[in-house]
Design an enzyme around this catalytic site. Structure first.
Site, mmCIF file in Angstrom:
data_model
loop_
_atom_site.group_PDB
_atom_site.id
_atom_site.type_symbol
_atom_site.label_atom_id
_atom_site.label_comp_id
_atom_site.label_asym_id
_atom_site.label_seq_id
_atom_site.Cartn_x
_atom_site.Cartn_y
_atom_site.Cartn_z
ATOM 1 N N TYR A 78 38.363 22.310 30.693
ATOM 2 C CA TYR A 78 37.935 23.619 30.918
ATOM 3 C C TYR A 78 36.413 23.674 30.934
ATOM 4 O O TYR A 78 35.909 24.411 31.730
ATOM 5 C CB TYR A 78 38.423 24.701 29.692
ATOM 6 C CG TYR A 78 39.888 24.943 29.855
ATOM 7 C CD1 TYR A 78 40.835 24.485 29.173
ATOM 8 C CD2 TYR A 78 40.058 26.194 30.490
ATOM 9 C CE1 TYR A 78 42.193 24.913 29.440
ATOM 10 C CE2 TYR A 78 41.255 26.554 30.740
ATOM 11 C CZ TYR A 78 42.329 25.894 30.180
ATOM 12 O OH TYR A 78 43.805 26.297 30.593
ATOM 13 N N ARG A 81 35.749 22.659 34.552
ATOM 14 C CA ARG A 81 35.981 24.106 35.416
ATOM 15 C C ARG A 81 35.011 25.193 35.053
ATOM 16 O O ARG A 81 34.340 25.642 36.102
ATOM 17 C CB ARG A 81 37.367 24.334 35.001
ATOM 18 C CG ARG A 81 38.368 23.578 35.520
ATOM 19 C CD ARG A 81 39.798 24.126 35.037
ATOM 20 N NE ARG A 81 40.288 25.350 35.548
ATOM 21 C CZ ARG A 81 41.346 26.137 35.129
ATOM 22 N NH1 ARG A 81 42.051 25.652 34.050
ATOM 23 N NH2 ARG A 81 41.887 27.100 35.724
ATOM 24 N N ASN A 117 43.182 35.143 38.226
ATOM 25 C CA ASN A 117 42.237 34.261 38.326
ATOM 26 C C ASN A 117 41.362 34.311 36.927
ATOM 27 O O ASN A 117 41.293 35.628 36.372
ATOM 28 C CB ASN A 117 41.339 34.449 39.229
ATOM 29 C CG ASN A 117 42.135 34.016 40.720
ATOM 30 O OD1 ASN A 117 43.018 33.470 40.433
ATOM 31 N ND2 ASN A 117 41.540 34.370 41.748
ATOM 32 N N ASP A 119 38.087 33.254 36.612
ATOM 33 C CA ASP A 119 36.627 32.865 37.104
ATOM 34 C C ASP A 119 35.909 33.782 37.020
ATOM 35 O O ASP A 119 34.498 33.490 37.211
ATOM 36 C CB ASP A 119 36.967 32.113 38.485
ATOM 37 C CG ASP A 119 37.571 33.020 39.444
ATOM 38 O OD1 ASP A 119 37.980 32.598 40.400
ATOM 39 O OD2 ASP A 119 37.197 34.337 39.444
ATOM 40 N N HIS A 134 45.520 36.710 33.050
ATOM 41 C CA HIS A 134 45.540 35.420 32.623
ATOM 42 C C HIS A 134 44.313 35.088 31.626
ATOM 43 O O HIS A 134 44.201 33.889 31.574
ATOM 44 C CB HIS A 134 45.897 34.340 33.566
ATOM 45 C CG HIS A 134 47.246 34.499 33.882
ATOM 46 N ND1 HIS A 134 47.431 33.900 35.123
ATOM 47 C CD2 HIS A 134 48.396 34.783 33.675
ATOM 48 C CE1 HIS A 134 48.966 34.206 35.641
ATOM 49 N NE2 HIS A 134 49.441 34.765 34.562
ATOM 50 N N ASN A 230 47.302 35.127 53.066
ATOM 51 C CA ASN A 230 47.688 33.670 52.623
ATOM 52 C C ASN A 230 47.631 32.756 53.943
ATOM 53 O O ASN A 230 48.464 33.065 54.471
ATOM 54 C CB ASN A 230 48.591 33.673 51.772
ATOM 55 C CG ASN A 230 48.861 32.379 50.829
ATOM 56 O OD1 ASN A 230 48.243 31.271 51.429
ATOM 57 N ND2 ASN A 230 49.228 32.379 49.755
#
Ligand code: BV8
Length: 264
Positions: A78, A81, A117, A119, A134, A230
């Site tokens: 983590y 990231r 996400n 982020d 999440h 996508n």
């Protein structure tokens, strides 16, 4: 528009049909996955296992069992990231969603964004009332505590793995791991938004991870027109009314520019 110049002829034809429909929508539900951050330089969840993480199964790393087995190793992943994400900025796809949300507000409409996400890029891009299904990689909470006890820990890199609370207890990332329940209130709110939408977009997700992946299907079942953005086909593609097989940083600005040309 330069952006539209790079879209395929098929996508331009889809946009020609989609833009007038999207311009009429006043309750828009946007569901995003790792693909919307790909052009910001953040590896998608499955290809996040590049380099030294290639030998690990992401589902194992992002799991309570994986953490209990080796908290230091999971925190190293983590921390890496977080360091990657700290160098990344929102891309034109993130900004197009924020722009569309502002446009709809001025038309007495609304855009609700539910992201898988962790982020923070949608928040940095200015999207409001974000639903983070999440969790968020910049938040931590004491191991064993509830989501409500989460707080932001911005140290980057972290001084120790695992980081410790002031009382010495172990801190965990405030993210939802595989095999863990999502925050029920957050998930219910996302389903409410999906069910009320007249237009739903699923963007940059493999549509594989449940229960989040059910959201676009539920929107469609409750009458929303469904759009997928996508570059690849997914489990959702067959159910979509409009499919833009393009990167989101290209397709979203073109879609919102078209809507602006109609809505002013
Ligand atoms: C749970 C946080 C109850 C951590 C993540 C049915 C019902 C309920 C549960 C299950 C079920 N079936 C199976 C399950 C279990 C499991 C699950 O879904 N497993 C999958 C693998 C089959 N679900 C769970 O465990 C969930 N919890 O259900 O609780 C419960 C409790 C106990 C026992 C049973 C059930 C919790 C899931 C949450 C896991 N946490 N993230 C972290 O990130 O470290 S999930 C993780 O993968 C990501 O956060 C992301 O949300 C998710 C999916 O990834 P994507 O975002 O879609 O990214 P991916 O890499 O897969 O794909 C990227 C896409 O982008 C691709 O399609 C690509 O083509 C596209 N793309 C690439 N470039 C671009 C692009 N698109 C646009 N533009 C581009 N430029």
């Amino acid at each position: 528009m330069a952006q539209e110049g790079q879209l395929s002829a098929d996508s331009l034809a889809v946009l020609e049909q989609l833009v007038p429909v999207a311009a009429k929508a006043r309750r828009v539900f946007v569901f995003t996955g790792a693909g919307v951050s790909a052009e910001s330089g953040i590896p998608t969840f499955r290809d996040a296992q590049t380099g030294l993480w290639a030998k690990y199964d992401p589902v194992m790393l992002a799991s309570i069992d994986g953490f209990r087995k080796d908290p230091a190793n999971v925190w190293k992943w983590y921390d890496e990231r977080r360091q990657t994400m700290s160098r990344c900025q929102p891309n034109p796809g993130h900004h197009a969603i924020t722009d569309w949300q502002g446009l709809l507000k001025g038309l007495d409409g609304r855009l609700d964004l539910a992201t898988q996400n962790i982020d923070d890029l949608h928040r940095i891009a200015g999207t409001e009332e974000l639903i983070e299904l999440h969790g968020n990689i910049w938040e931590v909470r004491p191991l064993g505590s509830e989501f409500q006890e989460a707080f932001r820990l911005m140290d980057c890199p972290l001084s120790e793995h695992p980081p410790r609370h002031i009382d010495g207890s172990t801190l965990r990332p405030n993210v939802v791991w595989f095999g863990e329940m999502l925050d029920e209130a957050v998930l219910n709110h996302a389903f409410q938004c999906a069910m009320k939408a007249d237009l739903a977009l699923s963007i940059g997700t493999s549509s594989l991870v449940y229960p989040a992946a059910a959201l676009p299907f539920v929107a469609r079942e409750h009458g929303a027109t469904l759009v997928e953005i996508n570059p690849e086909r997914t489990e959702l593609t067959a159910a979509a009314d409009y499919v833009l097989q393009e990167p989101s940083a290209l397709a979203l600005p073109a879609l919102v520019a078209g809507i602006r040309r109609i809505c002013g």
